[in-house]
Design a protein around this motif. Structure first.
Motif, PDB file in Angstrom:
ATOM      1  N   ALA A   1       0.776  -1.182  -0.071  1.00 60.85           N
ATOM      2  CA  ALA A   1       0.062  -0.060   0.163  1.00 60.85           C
ATOM      3  C   ALA A   1       0.784   1.290   0.060  1.00 60.85           C
TER       4      ALA A   1
ATOM      5  N   ARG B   1       0.001   0.951  -4.040  1.00 64.30           N
ATOM      6  CA  ARG B   1      -1.088  -0.139  -4.798  1.00 64.30           C
ATOM      7  C   ARG B   1      -2.435   0.003  -3.973  1.00 64.30           C
ATOM      8  N   LYS B   2      -3.433   0.515  -4.844  1.00 62.76           N
ATOM      9  CA  LYS B   2      -4.667   0.743  -4.027  1.00 62.76           C
ATOM     10  C   LYS B   2      -5.383  -0.617  -3.693  1.00 62.76           C
ATOM     11  N   ASP B   3      -5.037  -1.685  -4.403  1.00 62.65           N
ATOM     12  CA  ASP B   3      -5.887  -3.142  -3.879  1.00 62.65           C
ATOM     13  C   ASP B   3      -5.225  -3.375  -2.517  1.00 62.65           C
TER      14      ASP B   3
ATOM     15  N   ILE C   1      -6.991  -1.282   0.024  1.00 57.75           N
ATOM     16  CA  ILE C   1      -8.171  -2.080   0.653  1.00 57.75           C
ATOM     17  C   ILE C   1      -8.155  -3.366   1.210  1.00 57.75           C
ATOM     18  N   PHE C   2      -7.001  -4.132   0.850  1.00 58.17           N
ATOM     19  CA  PHE C   2      -6.744  -5.281   1.717  1.00 58.17           C
ATOM     20  C   PHE C   2      -6.419  -5.177   2.977  1.00 58.17           C
TER      21      PHE C   2
ATOM     22  N   PRO D   1       4.148  -0.128  -8.665  1.00 63.63           N
ATOM     23  CA  PRO D   1       2.990  -0.367  -9.896  1.00 63.63           C
ATOM     24  C   PRO D   1       3.666   0.718 -10.969  1.00 63.63           C
TER      25      PRO D   1
ATOM     26  N   LYS E   1      -1.743  -0.246 -10.501  1.00 59.79           N
ATOM     27  CA  LYS E   1      -2.154   0.090  -8.954  1.00 59.79           C
ATOM     28  C   LYS E   1      -3.429  -0.474  -8.595  1.00 59.79           C
ATOM     29  N   THR E   2      -4.245  -0.905  -9.546  1.00 67.49           N
ATOM     30  CA  THR E   2      -5.557  -1.463  -9.125  1.00 67.49           C
ATOM     31  C   THR E   2      -5.373  -2.866  -8.800  1.00 67.49           C
TER      32      THR E   2
ATOM     33  N   TYR F   1     -11.364  -5.155  -5.782  1.00 65.41           N
ATOM     34  CA  TYR F   1     -11.187  -4.656  -4.402  1.00 65.41           C
ATOM     35  C   TYR F   1     -12.300  -5.332  -3.518  1.00 65.41           C
TER      36      TYR F   1
ATOM     37  N   ALA G   1     -10.013  -8.160  -2.514  1.00 65.96           N
ATOM     38  CA  ALA G   1      -9.122  -7.895  -1.678  1.00 65.96           C
ATOM     39  C   ALA G   1      -9.448  -7.413  -0.298  1.00 65.96           C
ATOM     40  N   PHE G   2     -10.736  -6.922  -0.049  1.00 63.75           N
ATOM     41  CA  PHE G   2     -11.188  -6.663   1.141  1.00 63.75           C
ATOM     42  C   PHE G   2     -11.486  -8.028   2.105  1.00 63.75           C
TER      43      PHE G   2
ATOM     44  N   GLY H   1      -8.194  -9.668   2.701  1.00 59.80           N
ATOM     45  CA  GLY H   1      -7.520  -8.948   3.852  1.00 59.80           C
ATOM     46  C   GLY H   1      -8.496  -9.271   5.217  1.00 59.80           C
TER      47      GLY H   1
END
Lengths: 189, 191
Positions: A102, A106-108, A111-112, B108, B114-115, B132, B135-136, B139
Motif C-alpha cells: 500500500a 497499490r490501491k488493492d 483495500i486489503f 506499480p 495500481k488497481t 477491491y 481484496a477486502f 484482507g
C-alpha cells in the motif's frame, strides 16, 4: 532509543520486502501457483540463513537467549494458517507485505489492509467466545516448544540434542531446499 | 545501487539481515498484532471504556474485552500508548517500502497495475470493483486467521521457523496447504 531502533529496523524490513519482490502481488501469486518460485526461494533462503546466523550467534554469546521468542503451538495456529492461506492466495498479500505494498501506491493493497483491520476487529470481538466454547486454543506438544534448544529456558526443545547443531542443520536444509526447488513447476512457458 | 527486484539469493540475504538484526537488537519481527492495536486505538476514541487504567493489571491497563485483556492487558496497554516499539516498527516498515519504491524499487508501473496485478486481470478481467471486493474479503480472512494463529507470515513463518519453533512449522503447513491449491485453481489456466 527503543523507538529509534523501531524506525531503523522497520525501515530496513520494509526496504528488504520491497527489494525481494514481496510487495508485488504478482510475485506472490506466481509463487503460490508454482509458475515462478523465485520469491519462495528467497523466503526459504532467508529462513535458512537466519537460522544459521541466529544459532551461531547464540552459541558464540553474541545474541542474547532472552531475545528468543517462540510462539505457542495450539490448534488455532493451524486453523488460522488455513484462513490466512485462503486470503493470501486470493489477494497476493499477507499482513506485512500488504501494508508495505500500500505504501508503494497499490490501491488493492490499501483495500486489503482495510479488510485486515475489519478482520482483526472481528477476531477481537469473537476471541472470548472462541476461547470459552472451542478447542482452538488447546496446546500442541506443550505449546512453547522449538525443535532446538536456544538457551532460553522458557522454551523446551523437541529434539534432545545440541541446539546449535540442530539450528545449523535446519539452516543448511532450508538453504539446500531453496536451491533445489525448480523455478518453474507449473505453467512452463 | 540495487536492481528494482534482487535475484532470490540477494533478496533472501537482505531479508535475513533484517530478521537477524531485529532479534539481535530487540526481538523477532512481527506485524499482524498491530492491526489489533490500530483498531483498538480508534475504538478507544469512540468508546473510552474499552481501555481502563488498572493498577492491579500487569501492564497497568485492563479491558472488558477478553482479547485486549489477555496477558495482563498487554494489547490494551499498547493501544493506549501506540508510540511503542512494535507499532512504530510497522509504520517504519511502510516508510521503508515507500523509500525503496522511490529509489527505483518495485512499484506499480501504471494506473492499471495500481488497481490489480496482471495475473488477476488476465483471469478475472478489468473490473476494479471485483478486485477491491476480493481484496477486502481476503484482507478480512488473512487478519482473522493471523490473529487466530497468533502471528502471520513474518511472525510465525519467518521469525518462528528461523528459531525452529513448532508453531512456525504448524502455521506454514496450514497456510501453504490452503494457499497453493487455491492459487493454482484460481489463476492457472485449465487444460
Amino acid at each position: 532509543m527503543e523507538l529509534t531502533l523501531a524506525i531503523l529496523l522497520g525501515a530496513l524490513f520494509g526496504f528488504a520486502l520491497n527489494r525481494a519482490g514481496a510487495t508485488n502481488p504478482q510475485s506472490i501469486i506466481n509463487m503460490l501457483r508454482l509458475s515462478d518460485t523465485s520469491l519462495m526461494k528467497a523466503i526459504l533462503f532467508a529462513i535458512g540463513l537466519s537460522s544459521l546466523v541466529l544459532f551461531s550467534g547464540l552459541a558464540l554469546g553474541i545474541i542474547a537467549p532472552a531475545h528468543v521468542s517462540i510462539k505457542t503451538a495450539y490448534i488455532g495456529v493451524f486453523v488460522g494458517g488455513i484462513l490466512l492461506g485462503i486470503g493470501f492466495a486470493i489477494a497476493g498479500y499477507c499482513p506485512g507485505t500488504g501494508l508495505a505494498a500500500a505504501a508503494t501506491g497499490r490501491k488493492d493493497a490499501l483495500i486489503f489492509a482495510l479488510g485486515g483491520l475489519a478482520g482483526a476487529f472481528a477476531f477481537t470481538l469473537s476471541y472470548g467466545w472462541l476461547a470459552d466454547n472451542t478447542f482452538l486454543f488447546d496446546k500442541i506438544a506443550g505449546g512453547n516448544v522449538g525443535l532446538a534448544a536456544t538457551g532460553n529456558d522458557k522454551y523446551d526443545a523437541l529434539i534432545p540434542f545440541s541446539g546449535t547443531a540442530i539450528g545449523i542443520v535446519q539452516g543448511i536444509a532450508f538453504i539446500a531446499i531453496a536451491y533445489l526447488i525448480p523455478t518453474h513447476i507449473l505453467n512452463k512457458k | 545501487m540495487f536492481k528494482p527486484v534482487l535475484t532470490w539469493p540477494l533478496g533472501g540475504a537482505l531479508l535475513a539481515i533484517a530478521f537477524v538484526c531485529a532479534i539481535l537488537l530487540v526481538k523477532p519481527i512481527g506485524v499482524s498484532t498491530q492491526f489489533v492495536i490500530a483498531d483498538t486505538a480508534v475504538w478507544d476514541v469512540i468508546n473510552p471504556d474499552i481501555i481502563i487504567t488498572d493498577e492491579n493489571a500487569k501492564s497497568g491497563y485492563s479491558s472488558p474485552n477478553a482479547y485486549l485483556n489477555k496477558s495482563g492487558g498487554k494489547y490494551a496497554a499498547n493501544a493506549a500508548n501506540p508510540l511503542n516499539y512494535s507499532f512504530v516498527f510497522v509504520l517504519a516498515m511502510m516508510g521503508g517500502a515507500f523509500l525503496s519504491a522511490l529509489l527505483k524499487g518495485d512499484k506499480p508501473q501504471n494506473k492499471d497495475e495500481k488497481t490489480m496485478p496482471a495475473v488477476w486481470r488476465n483471469r478475472f478481467g478489468d473490473s476494479a470493483k471485483l478486485r477491491y471486493t476480493a481484496a477486502f474479503i481476503a484482507g478480512f480472512l488473512v487478519l482473522y486467521g493471523a490473529r487466530l494463529a497468533g502471528g502471520c507470515t513474518s511472525g510465525h513463518m519467518m521469525s518462528g521457523m528461523m528459531q525452529t519453533a513448532l508453531s512456525g512449522y504448524i502455521f506454514a503447513a496450514g497456510a501453504f496447504l490452503a494457499a497453493l491449491p487455491i492459487a493454482i485453481i484460481l489463476f492457472n489456466k485449465k487444460g
